[in-house]
Scaffold this motif. Sequence first.
Motif, PDB file in Angstrom:
ATOM      1  N   MET A 271     -17.454  23.697 -12.818  1.00  0.00           N
ATOM      2  CA  MET A 271     -16.439  24.579 -13.366  1.00  0.00           C
ATOM      3  C   MET A 271     -15.548  25.065 -12.224  1.00  0.00           C
ATOM      4  O   MET A 271     -16.036  25.540 -11.213  1.00  0.00           O
ATOM      5  N   ILE A 272     -14.265  24.949 -12.389  1.00  0.00           N
ATOM      6  CA  ILE A 272     -13.309  25.357 -11.367  1.00  0.00           C
ATOM      7  C   ILE A 272     -12.753  26.735 -11.706  1.00  0.00           C
ATOM      8  O   ILE A 272     -12.606  27.080 -12.873  1.00  0.00           O
ATOM      9  N   SER A 273     -12.499  27.504 -10.683  1.00  0.00           N
ATOM     10  CA  SER A 273     -11.925  28.832 -10.915  1.00  0.00           C
ATOM     11  C   SER A 273     -10.409  28.728 -10.944  1.00  0.00           C
ATOM     12  O   SER A 273      -9.825  27.751 -10.501  1.00  0.00           O
ATOM     13  N   ASN A 274      -9.788  29.747 -11.495  1.00  0.00           N
ATOM     14  CA  ASN A 274      -8.330  29.825 -11.579  1.00  0.00           C
ATOM     15  C   ASN A 274      -7.829  30.802 -10.536  1.00  0.00           C
ATOM     16  O   ASN A 274      -8.373  31.891 -10.377  1.00  0.00           O
ATOM     17  N   LEU A 275      -6.770  30.414  -9.834  1.00  0.00           N
ATOM     18  CA  LEU A 275      -6.192  31.251  -8.778  1.00  0.00           C
ATOM     19  C   LEU A 275      -4.899  31.862  -9.302  1.00  0.00           C
ATOM     20  O   LEU A 275      -3.988  31.148  -9.708  1.00  0.00           O
ATOM     21  N   ILE A 276      -4.833  33.181  -9.286  1.00  0.00           N
ATOM     22  CA  ILE A 276      -3.748  33.920  -9.926  1.00  0.00           C
ATOM     23  C   ILE A 276      -3.164  34.935  -8.947  1.00  0.00           C
ATOM     24  O   ILE A 276      -3.901  35.588  -8.215  1.00  0.00           O
ATOM     25  N   ILE A 277      -1.839  35.061  -8.961  1.00  0.00           N
ATOM     26  CA  ILE A 277      -1.169  36.189  -8.323  1.00  0.00           C
ATOM     27  C   ILE A 277      -0.709  37.076  -9.476  1.00  0.00           C
ATOM     28  O   ILE A 277       0.052  36.623 -10.334  1.00  0.00           O
ATOM     29  N   CYS A 278      -1.160  38.297  -9.507  1.00  0.00           N
ATOM     30  CA  CYS A 278      -0.846  39.189 -10.618  1.00  0.00           C
ATOM     31  C   CYS A 278      -0.107  40.417 -10.114  1.00  0.00           C
ATOM     32  O   CYS A 278      -0.561  41.074  -9.174  1.00  0.00           O
ATOM     33  N   THR A 279       1.043  40.715 -10.725  1.00  0.00           N
ATOM     34  CA  THR A 279       1.818  41.901 -10.346  1.00  0.00           C
ATOM     35  C   THR A 279       1.849  42.939 -11.462  1.00  0.00           C
ATOM     36  O   THR A 279       2.745  43.770 -11.520  1.00  0.00           O
ATOM     37  N   ARG A 280       0.877  42.892 -12.346  1.00  0.00           N
ATOM     38  CA  ARG A 280       0.756  43.905 -13.395  1.00  0.00           C
ATOM     39  C   ARG A 280       0.060  45.133 -12.841  1.00  0.00           C
ATOM     40  O   ARG A 280      -0.839  45.033 -12.015  1.00  0.00           O
ATOM     41  N   ASP A 281       0.429  46.277 -13.359  1.00  0.00           N
ATOM     42  CA  ASP A 281      -0.273  47.507 -13.026  1.00  0.00           C
ATOM     43  C   ASP A 281      -1.553  47.558 -13.852  1.00  0.00           C
ATOM     44  O   ASP A 281      -1.772  46.725 -14.737  1.00  0.00           O
ATOM     45  N   THR A 282      -2.390  48.522 -13.565  1.00  0.00           N
ATOM     46  CA  THR A 282      -3.633  48.684 -14.309  1.00  0.00           C
ATOM     47  C   THR A 282      -3.710  50.080 -14.903  1.00  0.00           C
ATOM     48  O   THR A 282      -2.973  50.987 -14.506  1.00  0.00           O
ATOM     49  N   LYS A 283      -4.619  50.218 -15.843  1.00  0.00           N
ATOM     50  CA  LYS A 283      -4.854  51.511 -16.495  1.00  0.00           C
ATOM     51  C   LYS A 283      -6.361  51.650 -16.682  1.00  0.00           C
ATOM     52  O   LYS A 283      -7.060  50.658 -16.892  1.00  0.00           O
ATOM     53  N   LYS A 284      -6.832  52.870 -16.609  1.00  0.00           N
ATOM     54  CA  LYS A 284      -8.246  53.133 -16.860  1.00  0.00           C
ATOM     55  C   LYS A 284      -8.393  53.911 -18.147  1.00  0.00           C
ATOM     56  O   LYS A 284      -7.623  54.820 -18.430  1.00  0.00           O
TER      57      LYS A 284
ATOM     58  N   PRO B 196       4.990  46.894 -14.008  1.00  0.00           N
ATOM     59  CA  PRO B 196       4.842  46.407 -12.641  1.00  0.00           C
ATOM     60  C   PRO B 196       3.860  47.245 -11.823  1.00  0.00           C
ATOM     61  O   PRO B 196       3.792  48.459 -11.974  1.00  0.00           O
ATOM     62  N   GLY B 197       3.103  46.543 -10.991  1.00  0.00           N
ATOM     63  CA  GLY B 197       2.141  47.209 -10.110  1.00  0.00           C
ATOM     64  C   GLY B 197       2.061  46.478  -8.786  1.00  0.00           C
ATOM     65  O   GLY B 197       2.917  45.649  -8.472  1.00  0.00           O
ATOM     66  N   VAL B 198       1.031  46.775  -8.024  1.00  0.00           N
ATOM     67  CA  VAL B 198       0.837  46.107  -6.738  1.00  0.00           C
ATOM     68  C   VAL B 198       0.430  44.649  -6.980  1.00  0.00           C
ATOM     69  O   VAL B 198      -0.095  44.310  -8.043  1.00  0.00           O
ATOM     70  N   THR B 199       0.662  43.825  -5.987  1.00  0.00           N
ATOM     71  CA  THR B 199       0.260  42.421  -6.079  1.00  0.00           C
ATOM     72  C   THR B 199      -1.242  42.307  -5.877  1.00  0.00           C
ATOM     73  O   THR B 199      -1.790  42.859  -4.921  1.00  0.00           O
TER      74      THR B 199
ATOM     75  N   TRP C 101       3.444  37.990 -14.032  1.00  0.00           N
ATOM     76  CA  TRP C 101       4.254  39.201 -13.912  1.00  0.00           C
ATOM     77  C   TRP C 101       4.140  39.987 -15.212  1.00  0.00           C
ATOM     78  O   TRP C 101       3.744  39.446 -16.246  1.00  0.00           O
ATOM     79  N   PRO C 102       4.449  41.274 -15.171  1.00  0.00           N
ATOM     80  CA  PRO C 102       4.172  42.146 -16.312  1.00  0.00           C
ATOM     81  C   PRO C 102       5.141  42.008 -17.480  1.00  0.00           C
ATOM     82  O   PRO C 102       6.133  42.722 -17.563  1.00  0.00           O
ATOM     83  N   SER C 103       4.843  41.098 -18.370  1.00  0.00           N
ATOM     84  CA  SER C 103       5.624  41.007 -19.603  1.00  0.00           C
ATOM     85  C   SER C 103       4.748  41.504 -20.745  1.00  0.00           C
ATOM     86  O   SER C 103       3.538  41.319 -20.734  1.00  0.00           O
ATOM     87  N   ALA C 104       5.362  42.125 -21.706  1.00  0.00           N
ATOM     88  CA  ALA C 104       4.633  42.618 -22.872  1.00  0.00           C
ATOM     89  C   ALA C 104       4.492  41.476 -23.871  1.00  0.00           C
ATOM     90  O   ALA C 104       5.179  40.462 -23.785  1.00  0.00           O
TER      91      ALA C 104
ATOM     92  N   THR D 265       9.615  42.198  -9.953  1.00  0.00           N
ATOM     93  CA  THR D 265       8.476  41.464  -9.405  1.00  0.00           C
ATOM     94  C   THR D 265       8.847  40.103  -8.815  1.00  0.00           C
ATOM     95  O   THR D 265       8.011  39.476  -8.174  1.00  0.00           O
ATOM     96  N   ALA D 266      10.082  39.653  -8.990  1.00  0.00           N
ATOM     97  CA  ALA D 266      10.485  38.349  -8.436  1.00  0.00           C
ATOM     98  C   ALA D 266      10.323  38.323  -6.918  1.00  0.00           C
ATOM     99  O   ALA D 266       9.897  37.306  -6.349  1.00  0.00           O
ATOM    100  N   GLU D 267      10.660  39.421  -6.268  1.00  0.00           N
ATOM    101  CA  GLU D 267      10.495  39.480  -4.815  1.00  0.00           C
ATOM    102  C   GLU D 267       9.024  39.327  -4.427  1.00  0.00           C
ATOM    103  O   GLU D 267       8.698  38.734  -3.401  1.00  0.00           O
ATOM    104  N   SER D 268       8.119  39.836  -5.261  1.00  0.00           N
ATOM    105  CA  SER D 268       6.685  39.707  -4.983  1.00  0.00           C
ATOM    106  C   SER D 268       6.246  38.250  -4.988  1.00  0.00           C
ATOM    107  O   SER D 268       5.377  37.866  -4.208  1.00  0.00           O
TER     108      SER D 268
END
Length: 152
Positions: free
Chosen positions: A1-14, A25-28, A121-124, A140-143
């Motif tokens: 099984m291979i893992s997926n490599l992702i760059i994510c620029t979404r923010d998070t919530k708890k 948008p959030g940190v990379t 990137w953070p799309s709804a 987030t394009a610059e990220s």
Amino acid sequence: MISNLIICTRDTKKKGKKEFFISEPGVTRYLEVNDGNFNPHPTETALNRGDWLEKVINRATNNRKRVHPKGHPLEGYTYGDILIFVHGYNNSIKDIMIRHDLLQKNLNKLGFKGAIVSFDWPSANAALNYLEDRSDALKTAESLVKDGIMPG
């Protein structure tokens, strides 16, 4: 099984003890997500940039040696391929993970030997959110360039 490599620029919530990605948008973050995991956890799947980049490069090069046009290997050089998948508007992180899995499986069947990286990137997940998504895409394009393409 291979893992997926992702760059994510979404923010998070708890919410209580649960943390999850949202469509702002959030940190990379650099994620390594198990194949078939369509709801990655923001911290449990995160790697530091150096470790993540090493995985991308190792997967991209696959121990292939660069060969001179006359047929002999060029010492000290390796080469490889990195495909960066950037999704469009109106996509949840679950949609992106499903598409990444499909892309990776299908390209591997066709003989692709490089690394596949998704830029999330953070799309709804709502068509009526298109104008805000456009604004988030610009933020987030610059990220993508600074955090994903430039080697650090």
